[in-house]
Design a protein around this motif. Structure first.
Motif, PDB file in Angstrom:
ATOM      1  N   TRP A   1       0.822  -1.216   0.000  1.00  5.54           N
ATOM      2  CA  TRP A   1       0.000   0.000   0.000  1.00  5.54           C
ATOM      3  C   TRP A   1       0.853   1.263   0.000  1.00  5.54           C
ATOM      4  CZ3 TRP A   1      -3.513  -2.474  -1.885  1.00  5.54           C
ATOM      5  CH2 TRP A   1      -4.064  -3.621  -1.342  1.00  5.54           C
ATOM      6  N   GLY A   2       2.100   1.164   0.390  1.00  6.72           N
ATOM      7  CA  GLY A   2       3.003   2.311   0.326  1.00  6.72           C
ATOM      8  C   GLY A   2       3.227   2.794  -1.099  1.00  6.72           C
ATOM      9  N   LEU A   3       3.054   1.891  -2.066  1.00  5.26           N
ATOM     10  CA  LEU A   3       3.219   2.266  -3.478  1.00  5.26           C
ATOM     11  C   LEU A   3       2.263   3.383  -3.897  1.00  5.26           C
ATOM     12  CD1 LEU A   3       3.666  -1.289  -5.050  1.00  5.26           C
ATOM     13  CD2 LEU A   3       5.394   0.523  -4.985  1.00  5.26           C
ATOM     14  N   ASP A   4       1.156   3.532  -3.176  1.00  3.00           N
ATOM     15  CA  ASP A   4       0.200   4.600  -3.495  1.00  3.00           C
ATOM     16  C   ASP A   4       0.831   5.982  -3.448  1.00  3.00           C
ATOM     17  OD1 ASP A   4      -2.077   3.326  -4.209  1.00  3.00           O
ATOM     18  OD2 ASP A   4      -3.266   4.013  -2.524  1.00  3.00           O
ATOM     19  N   ALA A   5       1.821   6.155  -2.598  1.00  3.57           N
ATOM     20  CA  ALA A   5       2.454   7.465  -2.420  1.00  3.57           C
ATOM     21  C   ALA A   5       3.218   7.921  -3.662  1.00  3.57           C
ATOM     22  CB  ALA A   5       3.402   7.434  -1.228  1.00  3.57           C
ATOM     23  N   ILE A   6       3.607   6.979  -4.503  1.00  2.00           N
ATOM     24  CA  ILE A   6       4.441   7.333  -5.654  1.00  2.00           C
ATOM     25  C   ILE A   6       3.743   7.095  -6.997  1.00  2.00           C
ATOM     26  CG2 ILE A   6       6.658   7.145  -4.472  1.00  2.00           C
ATOM     27  CD1 ILE A   6       6.890   4.268  -5.608  1.00  2.00           C
ATOM     28  N   LYS A   7       2.433   6.873  -6.952  1.00  2.00           N
ATOM     29  CA  LYS A   7       1.684   6.695  -8.199  1.00  2.00           C
ATOM     30  C   LYS A   7       1.570   8.013  -8.946  1.00  2.00           C
ATOM     31  CE  LYS A   7      -1.294   2.797  -7.046  1.00  2.00           C
ATOM     32  NZ  LYS A   7      -2.692   2.442  -6.728  1.00  2.00           N
ATOM     33  N   GLN A   8       1.595   7.924 -10.271  1.00  2.00           N
ATOM     34  CA  GLN A   8       1.400   9.104 -11.128  1.00  2.00           C
ATOM     35  C   GLN A   8       0.060   9.762 -10.828  1.00  2.00           C
ATOM     36  OE1 GLN A   8       2.946  10.748 -13.623  1.00  2.00           O
ATOM     37  NE2 GLN A   8       4.377   9.366 -14.589  1.00  2.00           N
ATOM     38  N   LYS A   9      -0.982   8.953 -10.777  1.00  2.00           N
ATOM     39  CA  LYS A   9      -2.334   9.457 -10.556  1.00  2.00           C
ATOM     40  C   LYS A   9      -2.546   9.604  -9.059  1.00  2.00           C
ATOM     41  CE  LYS A   9      -3.988   7.591 -14.854  1.00  2.00           C
ATOM     42  NZ  LYS A   9      -4.871   6.687 -15.545  1.00  2.00           N
ATOM     43  N   ARG A  10      -2.745  10.833  -8.621  1.00  2.00           N
ATOM     44  CA  ARG A  10      -2.824  11.128  -7.184  1.00  2.00           C
ATOM     45  C   ARG A  10      -4.201  10.843  -6.590  1.00  2.00           C
ATOM     46  NH1 ARG A  10       1.972  13.827  -4.985  1.00  2.00           N
ATOM     47  NH2 ARG A  10       3.479  13.173  -6.520  1.00  2.00           N
ATOM     48  N   GLY A  11      -5.216  10.707  -7.408  1.00  2.00           N
ATOM     49  CA  GLY A  11      -6.570  10.434  -6.920  1.00  2.00           C
ATOM     50  C   GLY A  11      -6.987   9.022  -7.276  1.00  2.00           C
ATOM     51  N   ARG A  12      -8.255   8.754  -7.154  1.00  2.00           N
ATOM     52  CA  ARG A  12      -8.767   7.413  -7.437  1.00  2.00           C
ATOM     53  C   ARG A  12      -8.700   7.127  -8.941  1.00  2.00           C
ATOM     54  NH1 ARG A  12     -10.238   5.406  -2.877  1.00  2.00           N
ATOM     55  NH2 ARG A  12     -11.144   6.691  -1.271  1.00  2.00           N
ATOM     56  N   SER A  13      -8.120   5.979  -9.279  1.00  2.00           N
ATOM     57  CA  SER A  13      -8.082   5.559 -10.678  1.00  2.00           C
ATOM     58  C   SER A  13      -7.940   4.045 -10.726  1.00  2.00           C
ATOM     59  CB  SER A  13      -6.918   6.224 -11.421  1.00  2.00           C
ATOM     60  OG  SER A  13      -5.692   5.779 -10.900  1.00  2.00           O
ATOM     61  N   PHE A  14      -8.380   3.477 -11.809  1.00  2.00           N
ATOM     62  CA  PHE A  14      -8.314   2.032 -11.978  1.00  2.00           C
ATOM     63  C   PHE A  14      -6.946   1.637 -12.526  1.00  2.00           C
ATOM     64  CE2 PHE A  14     -12.875   2.898 -12.021  1.00  2.00           C
ATOM     65  CZ  PHE A  14     -13.306   1.979 -11.077  1.00  2.00           C
ATOM     66  N   THR A  15      -5.939   1.614 -11.636  1.00  2.00           N
ATOM     67  CA  THR A  15      -4.576   1.237 -12.048  1.00  2.00           C
ATOM     68  C   THR A  15      -4.362  -0.231 -11.717  1.00  2.00           C
ATOM     69  OG1 THR A  15      -4.135   3.078 -10.554  1.00  2.00           O
ATOM     70  CG2 THR A  15      -2.471   2.601 -12.103  1.00  2.00           C
ATOM     71  N   GLY A  16      -3.774  -0.954 -12.623  1.00  2.00           N
ATOM     72  CA  GLY A  16      -3.492  -2.359 -12.387  1.00  2.00           C
ATOM     73  C   GLY A  16      -3.706  -3.154 -13.656  1.00  2.00           C
ATOM     74  N   GLY A  17      -3.409  -4.435 -13.577  1.00  2.00           N
ATOM     75  CA  GLY A  17      -3.444  -5.270 -14.760  1.00  2.00           C
ATOM     76  C   GLY A  17      -4.784  -5.909 -15.061  1.00  2.00           C
ATOM     77  N   ASN A  18      -5.483  -6.408 -14.040  1.00  2.00           N
ATOM     78  CA  ASN A  18      -6.763  -7.074 -14.278  1.00  2.00           C
ATOM     79  C   ASN A  18      -7.844  -6.399 -13.435  1.00  2.00           C
ATOM     80  OD1 ASN A  18      -6.785  -8.215 -11.592  1.00  2.00           O
ATOM     81  ND2 ASN A  18      -5.375  -9.800 -12.297  1.00  2.00           N
ATOM     82  N   TRP A  19      -9.060  -6.883 -13.500  1.00  2.00           N
ATOM     83  CA  TRP A  19     -10.177  -6.223 -12.820  1.00  2.00           C
ATOM     84  C   TRP A  19      -9.975  -6.155 -11.316  1.00  2.00           C
ATOM     85  CZ3 TRP A  19     -13.261  -8.390  -9.122  1.00  2.00           C
ATOM     86  CH2 TRP A  19     -13.197  -9.780  -8.990  1.00  2.00           C
ATOM     87  N   LEU A  20      -9.376  -7.190 -10.717  1.00  2.00           N
ATOM     88  CA  LEU A  20      -9.187  -7.199  -9.267  1.00  2.00           C
ATOM     89  C   LEU A  20      -8.124  -6.196  -8.832  1.00  2.00           C
ATOM     90  CD1 LEU A  20     -10.071  -8.407  -6.607  1.00  2.00           C
ATOM     91  CD2 LEU A  20      -8.457 -10.278  -6.964  1.00  2.00           C
ATOM     92  N   THR A  21      -6.992  -6.158  -9.542  1.00  2.00           N
ATOM     93  CA  THR A  21      -5.945  -5.197  -9.180  1.00  2.00           C
ATOM     94  C   THR A  21      -6.393  -3.769  -9.500  1.00  2.00           C
ATOM     95  OG1 THR A  21      -4.800  -5.528 -11.292  1.00  2.00           O
ATOM     96  CG2 THR A  21      -4.055  -6.851  -9.419  1.00  2.00           C
ATOM     97  N   LYS A  22      -7.209  -3.597 -10.539  1.00  2.00           N
ATOM     98  CA  LYS A  22      -7.751  -2.263 -10.834  1.00  2.00           C
ATOM     99  C   LYS A  22      -8.694  -1.813  -9.722  1.00  2.00           C
ATOM    100  CE  LYS A  22      -7.171  -2.476 -15.738  1.00  2.00           C
ATOM    101  NZ  LYS A  22      -7.551  -2.031 -17.013  1.00  2.00           N
TER     102      LYS A  22
END
Length: 159
Positions: free
Chosen positions: A43-64
């Motif tokens: 969950w620490g990876l959230d701090a360095i994501k390009q998209k700072r708000g809610r977005s469907f990032t990830g490879g499949n529906w569950l990770t998105k």
């Protein structure tokens, strides 16, 4: 000649207060000449994501779905007293009122001070993330063994 002091931080949490602690320690240490490395995992990876708000990032529906639910830096919840998302807003207001750097300002300061940001390879695979999902300041994607080698000879803290 004295060896440069080193601080390595493992950012496991995506909580506002814990990320604030990570970046406060990182910027403070970097400001007094430490080499600082932050290893973001799960969950620490959230701090360095390009998209700072809610977005469907990830490879499949569950990770998105995980990516959307976690939300990124701008919507990071407090670990306690979150009050349905109002807690971090209260803290940001109190920080500004007391002339204390907000989390976003600390992240910018860390980048300006040359703090080294690393993403955990294994957690990225689990969460379906790629290096392109992160801010450009992320220096590299590392496995645990590489991070341990990098942090050798300094202090390491897990937050």
């Amino acid at each position: 000649m004295a060896e440069q002091k080193k601080l390595s931080l493992i950012a496991f949490s995506g909580d506002f207060d814990k990320l604030t602690a990570v970046f406060t320690l990182a910027t403070g240490a970097a400001a007094v000449g430490y080499e600082v490395n932050i290893f973001f995992t799960f969950w620490g990876l959230d701090a360095i994501k390009q998209k700072r708000g809610r977005s469907f990032t990830g490879g499949n529906w569950l990770t998105k779905l995980f990516g959307f639910m976690m939300g990124g830096l701008s919507v990071a919840p407090n670990s306690r007293f979150n009050f349905c998302g109002i807690g971090p807003k209260i803290f940001r207001s109190l920080m500004r009122k007391n002339n204390v750097a907000t989390l976003e300002e600390l992240v910018n300061a860390a980048n300006a001070l040359g703090v080294n940001l690393y993403a955990c390879e294994m957690a990225m695979h689990v969460l379906g993330l790629e290096k392109k999902d992160f801010i450009p300041e992320v220096k590299d994607v590392l496995g645990v063994a590489s991070f341990l080698h990098l942090s050798e000879g300094g202090q390491t803290m897990f937050i």
